[in-house]
Design a protein around this motif. Structure first.
Motif, PDB file in Angstrom:
ATOM      1  N   ASP A  89       0.838  -1.208   0.000  1.00  0.00           N
ATOM      2  CA  ASP A  89       0.000   0.000   0.000  1.00  0.00           C
ATOM      3  C   ASP A  89       0.869   1.252   0.000  1.00  0.00           C
ATOM      4  O   ASP A  89       0.571   2.229  -0.696  1.00  0.00           O
ATOM      5  N   LEU A  90       1.946   1.225   0.772  1.00  0.00           N
ATOM      6  CA  LEU A  90       2.849   2.379   0.796  1.00  0.00           C
ATOM      7  C   LEU A  90       3.507   2.577  -0.558  1.00  0.00           C
ATOM      8  O   LEU A  90       3.596   3.708  -1.068  1.00  0.00           O
ATOM      9  N   ARG A  91       3.965   1.479  -1.170  1.00  0.00           N
ATOM     10  CA  ARG A  91       4.657   1.578  -2.451  1.00  0.00           C
ATOM     11  C   ARG A  91       3.722   2.010  -3.566  1.00  0.00           C
ATOM     12  O   ARG A  91       4.140   2.684  -4.519  1.00  0.00           O
ATOM     13  N   SER A  92       2.443   1.625  -3.472  1.00  0.00           N
ATOM     14  CA  SER A  92       1.495   1.951  -4.545  1.00  0.00           C
ATOM     15  C   SER A  92       1.017   3.401  -4.481  1.00  0.00           C
ATOM     16  O   SER A  92       0.381   3.891  -5.414  1.00  0.00           O
ATOM     17  N   GLY A  93       1.304   4.073  -3.373  1.00  0.00           N
ATOM     18  CA  GLY A  93       0.891   5.467  -3.250  1.00  0.00           C
ATOM     19  C   GLY A  93      -0.511   5.661  -2.704  1.00  0.00           C
ATOM     20  O   GLY A  93      -1.018   6.783  -2.642  1.00  0.00           O
ATOM     21  N   ILE A  94      -1.134   4.547  -2.293  1.00  0.00           N
ATOM     22  CA  ILE A  94      -2.513   4.668  -1.826  1.00  0.00           C
ATOM     23  C   ILE A  94      -2.593   5.443  -0.512  1.00  0.00           C
ATOM     24  O   ILE A  94      -3.612   6.086  -0.226  1.00  0.00           O
ATOM     25  N   PHE A  95      -1.502   5.419   0.282  1.00  0.00           N
ATOM     26  CA  PHE A  95      -1.507   6.204   1.520  1.00  0.00           C
ATOM     27  C   PHE A  95      -1.604   7.697   1.198  1.00  0.00           C
ATOM     28  O   PHE A  95      -2.308   8.439   1.887  1.00  0.00           O
ATOM     29  N   GLU A  96      -0.885   8.148   0.165  1.00  0.00           N
ATOM     30  CA  GLU A  96      -0.947   9.557  -0.216  1.00  0.00           C
ATOM     31  C   GLU A  96      -2.358   9.921  -0.676  1.00  0.00           C
ATOM     32  O   GLU A  96      -2.861  11.009  -0.378  1.00  0.00           O
ATOM     33  N   PHE A 155      -2.840 -11.868  21.478  1.00  0.00           N
ATOM     34  CA  PHE A 155      -1.587 -12.270  20.837  1.00  0.00           C
ATOM     35  C   PHE A 155      -1.554 -11.774  19.385  1.00  0.00           C
ATOM     36  O   PHE A 155      -0.531 -11.261  18.917  1.00  0.00           O
ATOM     37  N   THR A 156      -2.696 -11.906  18.694  1.00  0.00           N
ATOM     38  CA  THR A 156      -2.760 -11.444  17.301  1.00  0.00           C
ATOM     39  C   THR A 156      -2.588  -9.933  17.223  1.00  0.00           C
ATOM     40  O   THR A 156      -1.863  -9.421  16.362  1.00  0.00           O
ATOM     41  N   LEU A 157      -3.252  -9.210  18.115  1.00  0.00           N
ATOM     42  CA  LEU A 157      -3.121  -7.747  18.119  1.00  0.00           C
ATOM     43  C   LEU A 157      -1.680  -7.319  18.377  1.00  0.00           C
ATOM     44  O   LEU A 157      -1.147  -6.439  17.683  1.00  0.00           O
ATOM     45  N   ALA A 158      -1.041  -7.945  19.365  1.00  0.00           N
ATOM     46  CA  ALA A 158       0.336  -7.567  19.703  1.00  0.00           C
ATOM     47  C   ALA A 158       1.271  -7.807  18.525  1.00  0.00           C
ATOM     48  O   ALA A 158       2.067  -6.938  18.150  1.00  0.00           O
ATOM     49  N   LEU A 159       1.167  -8.999  17.910  1.00  0.00           N
ATOM     50  CA  LEU A 159       2.049  -9.310  16.783  1.00  0.00           C
ATOM     51  C   LEU A 159       1.708  -8.483  15.548  1.00  0.00           C
ATOM     52  O   LEU A 159       2.587  -8.146  14.745  1.00  0.00           O
ATOM     53  N   THR A 160       0.435  -8.157  15.385  1.00  0.00           N
ATOM     54  CA  THR A 160       0.051  -7.369  14.201  1.00  0.00           C
ATOM     55  C   THR A 160       0.616  -5.965  14.276  1.00  0.00           C
ATOM     56  O   THR A 160       1.075  -5.413  13.270  1.00  0.00           O
ATOM     57  N   TRP A 161       0.606  -5.351  15.479  1.00  0.00           N
ATOM     58  CA  TRP A 161       1.202  -4.015  15.590  1.00  0.00           C
ATOM     59  C   TRP A 161       2.702  -4.082  15.360  1.00  0.00           C
ATOM     60  O   TRP A 161       3.297  -3.131  14.827  1.00  0.00           O
ATOM     61  N   LEU A 162       3.355  -5.204  15.741  1.00  0.00           N
ATOM     62  CA  LEU A 162       4.762  -5.377  15.376  1.00  0.00           C
ATOM     63  C   LEU A 162       4.910  -5.465  13.862  1.00  0.00           C
ATOM     64  O   LEU A 162       5.853  -4.909  13.280  1.00  0.00           O
ATOM     65  N   ALA A 163       3.957  -6.144  13.219  1.00  0.00           N
ATOM     66  CA  ALA A 163       3.988  -6.256  11.752  1.00  0.00           C
ATOM     67  C   ALA A 163       3.802  -4.889  11.098  1.00  0.00           C
ATOM     68  O   ALA A 163       4.385  -4.616  10.041  1.00  0.00           O
ATOM     69  N   VAL A 164       3.006  -4.037  11.721  1.00  0.00           N
ATOM     70  CA  VAL A 164       2.812  -2.681  11.180  1.00  0.00           C
ATOM     71  C   VAL A 164       4.138  -1.920  11.196  1.00  0.00           C
ATOM     72  O   VAL A 164       4.485  -1.237  10.225  1.00  0.00           O
ATOM     73  N   ILE A 165       4.885  -2.052  12.296  1.00  0.00           N
ATOM     74  CA  ILE A 165       6.200  -1.399  12.368  1.00  0.00           C
ATOM     75  C   ILE A 165       7.096  -1.909  11.246  1.00  0.00           C
ATOM     76  O   ILE A 165       7.761  -1.126  10.546  1.00  0.00           O
ATOM     77  N   ALA A 166       7.100  -3.235  11.058  1.00  0.00           N
ATOM     78  CA  ALA A 166       7.945  -3.816  10.005  1.00  0.00           C
ATOM     79  C   ALA A 166       7.505  -3.338   8.625  1.00  0.00           C
ATOM     80  O   ALA A 166       8.338  -3.003   7.777  1.00  0.00           O
ATOM     81  N   GLY A 167       6.209  -3.301   8.381  1.00  0.00           N
ATOM     82  CA  GLY A 167       5.706  -2.864   7.078  1.00  0.00           C
ATOM     83  C   GLY A 167       6.019  -1.409   6.787  1.00  0.00           C
ATOM     84  O   GLY A 167       6.306  -1.032   5.642  1.00  0.00           O
ATOM     85  N   LEU A 168       5.988  -0.573   7.818  1.00  0.00           N
ATOM     86  CA  LEU A 168       6.275   0.854   7.632  1.00  0.00           C
ATOM     87  C   LEU A 168       7.770   1.122   7.512  1.00  0.00           C
ATOM     88  O   LEU A 168       8.171   2.136   6.935  1.00  0.00           O
ATOM     89  N   SER A 169       8.588   0.241   8.066  1.00  0.00           N
ATOM     90  CA  SER A 169      10.033   0.478   8.095  1.00  0.00           C
ATOM     91  C   SER A 169      10.786  -0.266   6.998  1.00  0.00           C
ATOM     92  O   SER A 169      11.946   0.056   6.734  1.00  0.00           O
ATOM     93  N   ALA A 170      10.159  -1.265   6.377  1.00  0.00           N
ATOM     94  CA  ALA A 170      10.864  -2.109   5.412  1.00  0.00           C
ATOM     95  C   ALA A 170      11.251  -1.311   4.162  1.00  0.00           C
ATOM     96  O   ALA A 170      10.569  -0.361   3.775  1.00  0.00           O
TER      97      ALA A 170
END
Length: 260
Positions: A89-96, A155-170
């Motif tokens: 989503d970030l790469r496609s520009g949909i966030f903008e 557990f899913t919520l905790a790991l998903t927010w970690l995944a959000v960090i990874a997705g935003l930082s990758a």
């Protein structure tokens, strides 16, 4: 604009965007199936190949013993898709494009998180269904099953927010997906598949003090219809809430830095 209006608008935006993400998954259910295949294959491997050589010193079949660990691996595998989809989503520009619309900034992230929770709970249900076919049986009451579902949701919520960090930082697709590998590996160094007292002392110390062991032991006790031993349940809850709080704050910081 009042705080009530902001909250109401944020909930509405998150619900609309979550519906968009869920429609993407419904059009491509292979995401959920793929997420569930690896844990199911691991469960078959442990039950039919390795399980006979493993002494757990507890009553019941081996599938009863290992199912909590398999469920955590299922969720750890599933959150990798959240990081992956967020990066795309970030790469496609949909966030903008979303930022140019009257949409609450946090609504986009919450949509990915809620979609992850829904998709992972479906994957977990598939794995439990296969476990039932393999002989898994539970003495848990309906109220205890609600507690199990609550722990898995946390557990899913905790790991998903970690995944959000990874997705935003990758910086690449591979980087966005690879973050989950340590999370998938962590249950293997815990009480998920063998008792920790069968491990070498340094490994056993790590296994007994990392969060997965407390969570697995709590789930195992609840599914067996018992209360968790001692403070195990509270330790598991503290780990889950602590990781969730830190991951949520980290994700907000990463999002602010990425979109400013």
């Amino acid at each position: 604009m009042s705080a009530h209006t902001l909250v109401t608008g944020g909930v509405r935006d998150a619900a609309i965007l979550t519906g968009r993400s869920l429609r993407h998954i419904l059009r491509s259910p292979d995401t959920i199936i793929t997420t569930a295949i690896t844990p199911i294959a691991l469960m078959l491997l442990f039950v039919f190949v390795l399980g006979g050589a493993i002494e757990t010193e507890v009553e019941g079949s081996y599938v009863d013993y290992l199912l909590p660990g398999i469920l955590l691996i299922t969720i750890a595998s599933g959150v990798a898709y959240t990081s992956y989809r967020l990066f795309l989503d970030l790469r496609s520009g949909i966030f903008e494009r979303f930022r140019s619309m009257p949409i609450t900034r946090s609504g986009v992230l919450w949509a990915h998180v809620l979609t992850s929770v829904c998709a992972n709970l479906v994957s977990v249900a598939l794995v439990i269904g296969v476990a039932l076919l393999l002989g898994f049986r539970s003495s848990a009451s309906p109220a205890t099953w609600v507690a199990v579902a609550g722990i898995l949701a946390l557990f899913t919520l905790a790991l998903t927010w970690l995944a959000v960090i990874a997705g935003l930082s990758a910086q690449s697709v591979d980087g966005a997906s690879a973050f989950s590998y340590p999370l998938i590996f962590l249950p293997f160094i815990s009480s998920a598949f063998v008792p920790t007292d069968s491990m070498p002392a340094p490994v056993a110390w790590f296994a007994e003090h990392q969060p997965v062991t407390a969570i697995v032991d709590t789930l195992r006790a609840l599914l067996d219809g018992d209360a968790p031993q001692g403070a195990t349940g509270w330790i598991a809850l503290a780990w889950l809430l602590g990781i969730l709080a830190l991951a949520y704050l980290g994700a907000r910081l990463a999002y602010r830095r990425r979109t400013r």
